[in-house]
Design an enzyme around this catalytic site. Structure first.
Site, PDB file in Angstrom:
ATOM      1  N   ILE A   1       0.834  -1.206   0.000  1.00 33.55           N
ATOM      2  CA  ILE A   1       0.000   0.000   0.000  1.00 33.55           C
ATOM      3  C   ILE A   1       0.868   1.255   0.000  1.00 33.55           C
ATOM      4  O   ILE A   1       0.586   2.225  -0.715  1.00 33.55           O
ATOM      5  CB  ILE A   1      -0.948  -0.013   1.228  1.00 33.55           C
ATOM      6  CG1 ILE A   1      -1.978  -1.147   1.080  1.00 33.55           C
ATOM      7  CG2 ILE A   1      -1.648   1.329   1.401  1.00 33.55           C
ATOM      8  CD1 ILE A   1      -2.835  -1.393   2.322  1.00 33.55           C
TER       9      ILE A   1
ATOM     10  N   ASP B   1      13.810   2.591  10.306  1.00 39.08           N
ATOM     11  CA  ASP B   1      12.962   1.672  11.071  1.00 39.08           C
ATOM     12  C   ASP B   1      12.162   2.535  12.043  1.00 39.08           C
ATOM     13  O   ASP B   1      12.749   3.243  12.873  1.00 39.08           O
ATOM     14  CB  ASP B   1      13.854   0.663  11.824  1.00 39.08           C
ATOM     15  CG  ASP B   1      13.033  -0.409  12.494  1.00 39.08           C
ATOM     16  OD1 ASP B   1      11.963  -0.084  13.068  1.00 39.08           O
ATOM     17  OD2 ASP B   1      13.439  -1.588  12.457  1.00 39.08           O
TER      18      ASP B   1
ATOM     19  N   TYR C   1      -2.657  -6.605  16.620  1.00 40.60           N
ATOM     20  CA  TYR C   1      -2.832  -5.806  15.397  1.00 40.60           C
ATOM     21  C   TYR C   1      -4.053  -4.891  15.516  1.00 40.60           C
ATOM     22  O   TYR C   1      -3.975  -3.688  15.251  1.00 40.60           O
ATOM     23  CB  TYR C   1      -2.973  -6.749  14.209  1.00 40.60           C
ATOM     24  CG  TYR C   1      -3.101  -6.057  12.875  1.00 40.60           C
ATOM     25  CD1 TYR C   1      -2.003  -5.449  12.280  1.00 40.60           C
ATOM     26  CD2 TYR C   1      -4.321  -6.018  12.202  1.00 40.60           C
ATOM     27  CE1 TYR C   1      -2.117  -4.818  11.044  1.00 40.60           C
ATOM     28  CE2 TYR C   1      -4.442  -5.399  10.971  1.00 40.60           C
ATOM     29  CZ  TYR C   1      -3.332  -4.793  10.393  1.00 40.60           C
ATOM     30  OH  TYR C   1      -3.457  -4.166   9.174  1.00 40.60           O
TER      31      TYR C   1
ATOM     32  N   LYS D   1      -4.248  -0.805  15.597  1.00 39.50           N
ATOM     33  CA  LYS D   1      -4.961  -0.068  14.551  1.00 39.50           C
ATOM     34  C   LYS D   1      -6.090   0.779  15.139  1.00 39.50           C
ATOM     35  O   LYS D   1      -6.406   1.849  14.628  1.00 39.50           O
ATOM     36  CB  LYS D   1      -5.485  -1.032  13.484  1.00 39.50           C
ATOM     37  CG  LYS D   1      -4.364  -1.709  12.696  1.00 39.50           C
ATOM     38  CD  LYS D   1      -3.535  -0.689  11.940  1.00 39.50           C
ATOM     39  CE  LYS D   1      -2.422  -1.295  11.128  1.00 39.50           C
ATOM     40  NZ  LYS D   1      -1.618  -0.281  10.416  1.00 39.50           N
TER      41      LYS D   1
ATOM     42  N   ARG E   1      -8.599 -20.517   3.259  1.00 43.62           N
ATOM     43  CA  ARG E   1      -9.850 -20.642   4.014  1.00 43.62           C
ATOM     44  C   ARG E   1     -10.215 -19.310   4.686  1.00 43.62           C
ATOM     45  O   ARG E   1     -11.332 -18.837   4.622  1.00 43.62           O
ATOM     46  CB  ARG E   1      -9.697 -21.758   5.054  1.00 43.62           C
ATOM     47  CG  ARG E   1     -11.015 -22.171   5.629  1.00 43.62           C
ATOM     48  CD  ARG E   1     -10.940 -23.497   6.363  1.00 43.62           C
ATOM     49  NE  ARG E   1     -11.699 -23.377   7.590  1.00 43.62           N
ATOM     50  CZ  ARG E   1     -11.168 -23.426   8.793  1.00 43.62           C
ATOM     51  NH1 ARG E   1      -9.905 -23.633   8.966  1.00 43.62           N
ATOM     52  NH2 ARG E   1     -11.933 -23.291   9.853  1.00 43.62           N
TER      53      ARG E   1
HETATM   54  N1  LIG Z   1      -2.967  -5.513   3.143  1.00 45.23           N
HETATM   55  C1  LIG Z   1      -4.101  -5.319   3.812  1.00 45.23           C
HETATM   56  O1  LIG Z   1      -5.101  -6.042   3.594  1.00 45.23           O
HETATM   57  C2  LIG Z   1      -4.209  -4.236   4.816  1.00 45.23           C
HETATM   58  C3  LIG Z   1      -5.472  -3.986   5.355  1.00 45.23           C
HETATM   59  C4  LIG Z   1      -5.617  -2.964   6.276  1.00 45.23           C
HETATM   60  C5  LIG Z   1      -4.535  -2.209   6.660  1.00 45.23           C
HETATM   61  N2  LIG Z   1      -3.315  -2.469   6.140  1.00 45.23           N
HETATM   62  C6  LIG Z   1      -2.203  -1.647   6.598  1.00 45.23           C
HETATM   63  O2  LIG Z   1      -1.570  -1.025   5.511  1.00 45.23           O
HETATM   64  C7  LIG Z   1      -0.190  -0.791   5.823  1.00 45.23           C
HETATM   65  C8  LIG Z   1       0.672  -1.371   4.698  1.00 45.23           C
HETATM   66  O3  LIG Z   1       0.421  -2.766   4.644  1.00 45.23           O
HETATM   67  P1  LIG Z   1       0.727  -3.662   3.355  1.00 45.23           P
HETATM   68  O4  LIG Z   1      -0.425  -4.549   3.171  1.00 45.23           O
HETATM   69  O5  LIG Z   1       1.220  -2.826   2.245  1.00 45.23           O
HETATM   70  O6  LIG Z   1       1.886  -4.559   3.983  1.00 45.23           O
HETATM   71  P2  LIG Z   1       3.305  -5.007   3.475  1.00 45.23           P
HETATM   72  O7  LIG Z   1       3.283  -5.223   2.002  1.00 45.23           O
HETATM   73  O8  LIG Z   1       3.667  -6.115   4.397  1.00 45.23           O
HETATM   74  O9  LIG Z   1       4.223  -3.728   3.755  1.00 45.23           O
HETATM   75  C9  LIG Z   1       4.470  -3.299   5.052  1.00 45.23           C
HETATM   76  C10 LIG Z   1       5.414  -2.120   4.987  1.00 45.23           C
HETATM   77  O10 LIG Z   1       5.709  -1.680   6.324  1.00 45.23           O
HETATM   78  C11 LIG Z   1       7.119  -1.655   6.481  1.00 45.23           C
HETATM   79  N3  LIG Z   1       7.522  -1.862   7.859  1.00 45.23           N
HETATM   80  C12 LIG Z   1       7.225  -2.900   8.685  1.00 45.23           C
HETATM   81  N4  LIG Z   1       7.815  -2.743   9.876  1.00 45.23           N
HETATM   82  C13 LIG Z   1       8.521  -1.591   9.808  1.00 45.23           C
HETATM   83  C14 LIG Z   1       9.350  -0.883  10.700  1.00 45.23           C
HETATM   84  N5  LIG Z   1       9.595  -1.334  11.948  1.00 45.23           N
HETATM   85  N6  LIG Z   1       9.907   0.276  10.301  1.00 45.23           N
HETATM   86  C15 LIG Z   1       9.691   0.740   9.052  1.00 45.23           C
HETATM   87  N7  LIG Z   1       8.923   0.129   8.147  1.00 45.23           N
HETATM   88  C16 LIG Z   1       8.347  -1.032   8.525  1.00 45.23           C
HETATM   89  C17 LIG Z   1       7.620  -2.749   5.568  1.00 45.23           C
HETATM   90  O11 LIG Z   1       9.007  -2.583   5.334  1.00 45.23           O
HETATM   91  P3  LIG Z   1       9.918  -3.848   4.901  1.00 45.23           P
HETATM   92  O12 LIG Z   1       9.717  -4.032   3.427  1.00 45.23           O
HETATM   93  O13 LIG Z   1      11.298  -3.435   5.272  1.00 45.23           O
HETATM   94  O14 LIG Z   1       9.444  -5.038   5.705  1.00 45.23           O
HETATM   95  C18 LIG Z   1       6.756  -2.503   4.349  1.00 45.23           C
HETATM   96  O15 LIG Z   1       7.244  -1.415   3.611  1.00 45.23           O
HETATM   97  C19 LIG Z   1       0.061  -1.466   7.165  1.00 45.23           C
HETATM   98  O16 LIG Z   1       0.013  -0.511   8.198  1.00 45.23           O
HETATM   99  C20 LIG Z   1      -1.102  -2.428   7.280  1.00 45.23           C
HETATM  100  O17 LIG Z   1      -1.415  -2.716   8.611  1.00 45.23           O
HETATM  101  C21 LIG Z   1      -3.113  -3.471   5.233  1.00 45.23           C
END
Ligand SMILES: NC(=O)c1ccc[n+]([C@@H]2O[C@H](COP(=O)([O-])OP(=O)(O)OC[C@H]3O[C@@H](n4cnc5c(N)ncnc54)[C@H](OP(=O)(O)O)[C@@H]3O)[C@@H](O)[C@H]2O)c1
Length: 234
Positions: free
Chosen positions: A14, A48, A140, A144, A184
């Site tokens: 995202i 980080d 989580y 959130k 699932r």
């Molecule tokens: N995907 C969904 O269905 C969904 C739904 C609701 C909300 N969200 C929220 O949307 C946001 C992005 O999620 P995503 O789905 O795009 O997940 P993702 O593809 O797993 O990406 C997560 C991102 O957060 C970074 N990150 C994790 N821990 C970190 C830290 N300690 N310091 C700096 N960066 C860090 C990761 O960096 P690295 O690449 O270095 O690991 C990556 O860039 C999150 O907050 C997630 O909770 C996602």
């Protein structure tokens, strides 16, 4: 007019879609990563969010390249799914430290220049899980939900200085994070989504870009769901 934007965790998922959407409209976009690098056209900054010194340095680097950050997107986040009874303190804290305290550190640092310039947009990426709860996701969902209180308190604190703070609450989005779900579990969730499909990251980015736009200048303290109707009523 090109604006200075910083997106945490903008190297993939995202965050990357958000960064690309801002870049496509001509903004100068800095994105943080933890060593993976970022695609061309975006300023890569290593950070980080669990380390306040790294967050501080990330903003300094973005400011040196693009000027004071006018739009900040606190997007970095992790999951660590397990039943509550099997969750250790350290596991719970790690999720809170990244998702909630990381967003707080990011917003606190962003506020420094936003207050001086008397303008700014803060956007927090929460989740439908934080609003309606989710089995196996206590840490989580708590993190959130915490973002809503954080954003709304900032919205009240910073409104007199021309800064807005809003939340986007996505549902199930196609990224690495949801790639970890079992087939699932994914089907179970989709059965509850009125639109019966997952979101593309760009659909979340569109809401974030709107919240940062001039047209959204009177919106603050809002939680904008982008969840196919999953969280309706929450
Ligand atoms: N995907 C969904 O269905 C969904 C739904 C609701 C909300 N969200 C929220 O949307 C946001 C992005 O999620 P995503 O789905 O795009 O997940 P993702 O593809 O797993 O990406 C997560 C991102 O957060 C970074 N990150 C994790 N821990 C970190 C830290 N300690 N310091 C700096 N960066 C860090 C990761 O960096 P690295 O690449 O270095 O690991 C990556 O860039 C999150 O907050 C997630 O909770 C996602």
């Amino acid at each position: 007019m090109s604006r200075s934007v910083l997106v945490t965790g903008g190297n993939r998922g995202i965050g990357l879609a958000v960064a690309r959407a801002f870049a496509a409209r001509g903004d100068a976009v800095a994105v943080t990563h933890r060593g993976s690098g970022v695609p061309d056209g975006l300023l890569a900054i290593r950070c980080d969010v669990t380390d306040p010194a790294q967050v501080d340095r990330a903003f300094t680097e973005a400011e040196e390249a693009h000027g004071p950050v006018e739009i900040v997107v606190a997007n970095a986040g992790i999951t660590d799914d397990r039943l509550a009874l099997r969750t250790r303190d350290g596991e719970f804290h790690r999720v809170l430290d990244t998702n909630l305290a990381g967003a707080f550190r990011t917003a606190r640092r962003a506020a420094q220049s936003m207050l001086v310039n008397r303008r700014g947009r803060m956007i927090f990426v929460s989740s439908v899980a934080g609003l309606r709860g989710s089995p196996g996701q206590t840490s989580y969902a708590a993190s959130k939900a915490g973002l809503v209180g954080l954003a709304r308190s900032l919205a009240r604190e910073l409104a007199p200085c021309g800064v807005t703070a809003n939340v986007v609450a996505p549902g199930l989005v196609e990224t690495d994070m949801t790639g970890e779900l079992s087939e699932r579990r994914r089907e179970e969730i989709l059965r509850e989504v009125p639109l019966r499909r997952t979101a593309a990251p760009g659909e979340i980015a569109a809401a974030v870009v709107w919240l940062a736009s001039e047209e959204a200048g009177y919106v603050t303290g809002a939680v904008v769901p982008v969840d196919g109707g999953l969280g309706m009523g929450h």
